[in-house]
Design a protein around this motif. Sequence first.
Motif, PDB file in Angstrom:
ATOM      1  N   LYS A 232      34.537  44.431  59.601  1.00 32.54           N
ATOM      2  CA  LYS A 232      35.477  43.319  59.535  1.00 32.54           C
ATOM      3  C   LYS A 232      35.182  42.441  58.324  1.00 32.54           C
ATOM      4  CE  LYS A 232      37.188  39.397  62.214  1.00 32.54           C
ATOM      5  NZ  LYS A 232      37.190  38.508  61.099  1.00 32.54           N
ATOM      6  N   VAL A 233      33.915  42.177  58.040  1.00 34.12           N
ATOM      7  CA  VAL A 233      33.552  41.341  56.895  1.00 34.12           C
ATOM      8  C   VAL A 233      33.966  42.026  55.591  1.00 34.12           C
ATOM      9  CG1 VAL A 233      31.594  40.401  55.618  1.00 34.12           C
ATOM     10  CG2 VAL A 233      31.717  40.112  58.084  1.00 34.12           C
ATOM     11  N   TYR A 234      33.711  43.322  55.469  1.00 30.68           N
ATOM     12  CA  TYR A 234      34.133  44.055  54.266  1.00 30.68           C
ATOM     13  C   TYR A 234      35.651  44.048  54.116  1.00 30.68           C
ATOM     14  CZ  TYR A 234      29.669  45.977  52.770  1.00 30.68           C
ATOM     15  OH  TYR A 234      28.412  46.125  52.267  1.00 30.68           O
ATOM     16  N   ALA A 235      36.371  44.245  55.199  1.00 30.21           N
ATOM     17  CA  ALA A 235      37.837  44.249  55.140  1.00 30.21           C
ATOM     18  C   ALA A 235      38.364  42.884  54.710  1.00 30.21           C
ATOM     19  CB  ALA A 235      38.412  44.642  56.495  1.00 30.21           C
ATOM     20  N   ASP A 236      37.775  41.817  55.241  1.00 31.21           N
ATOM     21  CA  ASP A 236      38.207  40.471  54.849  1.00 31.21           C
ATOM     22  C   ASP A 236      37.915  40.205  53.384  1.00 31.21           C
ATOM     23  OD1 ASP A 236      39.072  40.038  57.417  1.00 31.21           O
ATOM     24  OD2 ASP A 236      37.294  38.884  58.021  1.00 31.21           O
ATOM     25  N   PHE A 237      36.786  40.681  52.885  1.00 33.29           N
ATOM     26  CA  PHE A 237      36.431  40.455  51.485  1.00 33.29           C
ATOM     27  C   PHE A 237      37.389  41.188  50.550  1.00 33.29           C
ATOM     28  CE2 PHE A 237      34.192  41.891  47.648  1.00 33.29           C
ATOM     29  CZ  PHE A 237      33.880  40.657  47.089  1.00 33.29           C
ATOM     30  N   TYR A 238      37.638  42.461  50.815  1.00 33.98           N
ATOM     31  CA  TYR A 238      38.476  43.255  49.913  1.00 33.98           C
ATOM     32  C   TYR A 238      39.970  42.986  50.082  1.00 33.98           C
ATOM     33  CZ  TYR A 238      34.547  45.783  48.062  1.00 33.98           C
ATOM     34  OH  TYR A 238      33.387  46.088  47.422  1.00 33.98           O
ATOM     35  N   ARG A 239      40.355  42.284  51.120  1.00 31.49           N
ATOM     36  CA  ARG A 239      41.767  41.961  51.303  1.00 31.49           C
ATOM     37  C   ARG A 239      42.249  41.021  50.194  1.00 31.49           C
ATOM     38  NH1 ARG A 239      41.681  40.140  56.428  1.00 31.49           N
ATOM     39  NH2 ARG A 239      41.882  42.264  57.156  1.00 31.49           N
ATOM     40  N   ASN A 240      41.398  40.086  49.765  1.00 30.42           N
ATOM     41  CA  ASN A 240      41.788  39.099  48.766  1.00 30.42           C
ATOM     42  C   ASN A 240      41.006  39.242  47.465  1.00 30.42           C
ATOM     43  OD1 ASN A 240      43.523  37.893  50.643  1.00 30.42           O
ATOM     44  ND2 ASN A 240      41.835  36.736  51.507  1.00 30.42           N
ATOM     45  N   TYR A 241      40.353  40.375  47.245  1.00 28.17           N
ATOM     46  CA  TYR A 241      39.496  40.545  46.077  1.00 28.17           C
ATOM     47  C   TYR A 241      40.328  40.955  44.862  1.00 28.17           C
ATOM     48  CZ  TYR A 241      35.754  42.295  43.094  1.00 28.17           C
ATOM     49  OH  TYR A 241      34.902  42.500  42.047  1.00 28.17           O
ATOM     50  N   ASP A 242      40.140  40.236  43.769  1.00 25.60           N
ATOM     51  CA  ASP A 242      40.813  40.558  42.518  1.00 25.60           C
ATOM     52  C   ASP A 242      39.732  40.929  41.506  1.00 25.60           C
ATOM     53  OD1 ASP A 242      42.585  40.871  40.468  1.00 25.60           O
ATOM     54  OD2 ASP A 242      42.917  38.722  40.140  1.00 25.60           O
ATOM     55  N   SER A 243      39.635  42.199  41.175  1.00 29.07           N
ATOM     56  CA  SER A 243      38.559  42.667  40.303  1.00 29.07           C
ATOM     57  C   SER A 243      38.728  42.168  38.871  1.00 29.07           C
ATOM     58  CB  SER A 243      38.478  44.195  40.323  1.00 29.07           C
ATOM     59  OG  SER A 243      39.685  44.748  39.867  1.00 29.07           O
ATOM     60  N   MET A 244      39.943  42.058  38.399  1.00 32.10           N
ATOM     61  CA  MET A 244      40.147  41.588  37.023  1.00 32.10           C
ATOM     62  C   MET A 244      39.767  40.111  36.888  1.00 32.10           C
ATOM     63  SD  MET A 244      40.817  44.129  35.292  1.00 32.10           S
ATOM     64  CE  MET A 244      41.160  43.342  33.748  1.00 32.10           C
ATOM     65  N   LYS A 245      40.069  39.319  37.880  1.00 30.41           N
ATOM     66  CA  LYS A 245      39.686  37.910  37.857  1.00 30.41           C
ATOM     67  C   LYS A 245      38.157  37.784  37.866  1.00 30.41           C
ATOM     68  CE  LYS A 245      39.999  33.780  40.665  1.00 30.41           C
ATOM     69  NZ  LYS A 245      40.406  33.244  41.954  1.00 30.41           N
ATOM     70  N   ASP A 246      37.504  38.589  38.672  1.00 26.22           N
ATOM     71  CA  ASP A 246      36.044  38.592  38.739  1.00 26.22           C
ATOM     72  C   ASP A 246      35.442  39.042  37.404  1.00 26.22           C
ATOM     73  OD1 ASP A 246      33.729  38.057  40.158  1.00 26.22           O
ATOM     74  OD2 ASP A 246      33.551  40.129  40.893  1.00 26.22           O
ATOM     75  N   PHE A 247      36.052  40.043  36.784  1.00 23.79           N
ATOM     76  CA  PHE A 247      35.583  40.527  35.487  1.00 23.79           C
ATOM     77  C   PHE A 247      35.712  39.440  34.421  1.00 23.79           C
ATOM     78  CE2 PHE A 247      36.786  42.443  31.382  1.00 23.79           C
ATOM     79  CZ  PHE A 247      35.573  43.034  31.074  1.00 23.79           C
TER      80      PHE A 247
END
Length: 78
Positions: free
Chosen positions: A50-65
């Motif tokens: 559940k924690v992984y699903a919640d994290f990747y639901r709103n994760y933007d890799s380009m913004k993080d990069f």
Amino acid sequence: MLTSRLTVLTRPQLQCLPAKHLRFHNVGAFTVSWHFVAFYKFAVAKLRKKVYADFYRNYDSMKDFEEMKKAGIFQSAK
């Protein structure tokens, strides 16, 4: 007269005794291990999914990069 008051003791069981104890302990170990597996599945694994699903639901890799690039973490990306 003396022999009528004496009781005959039963002989101790020496054959197959470890096998009977092993069967009993195997059942106990099997039961305890299944309880631990069920506890781990519902308390740890499901929560982790559940924690992984919640994290990747709103994760933007380009913004993080871009944030890491601005911080100077990457030497090759300008």
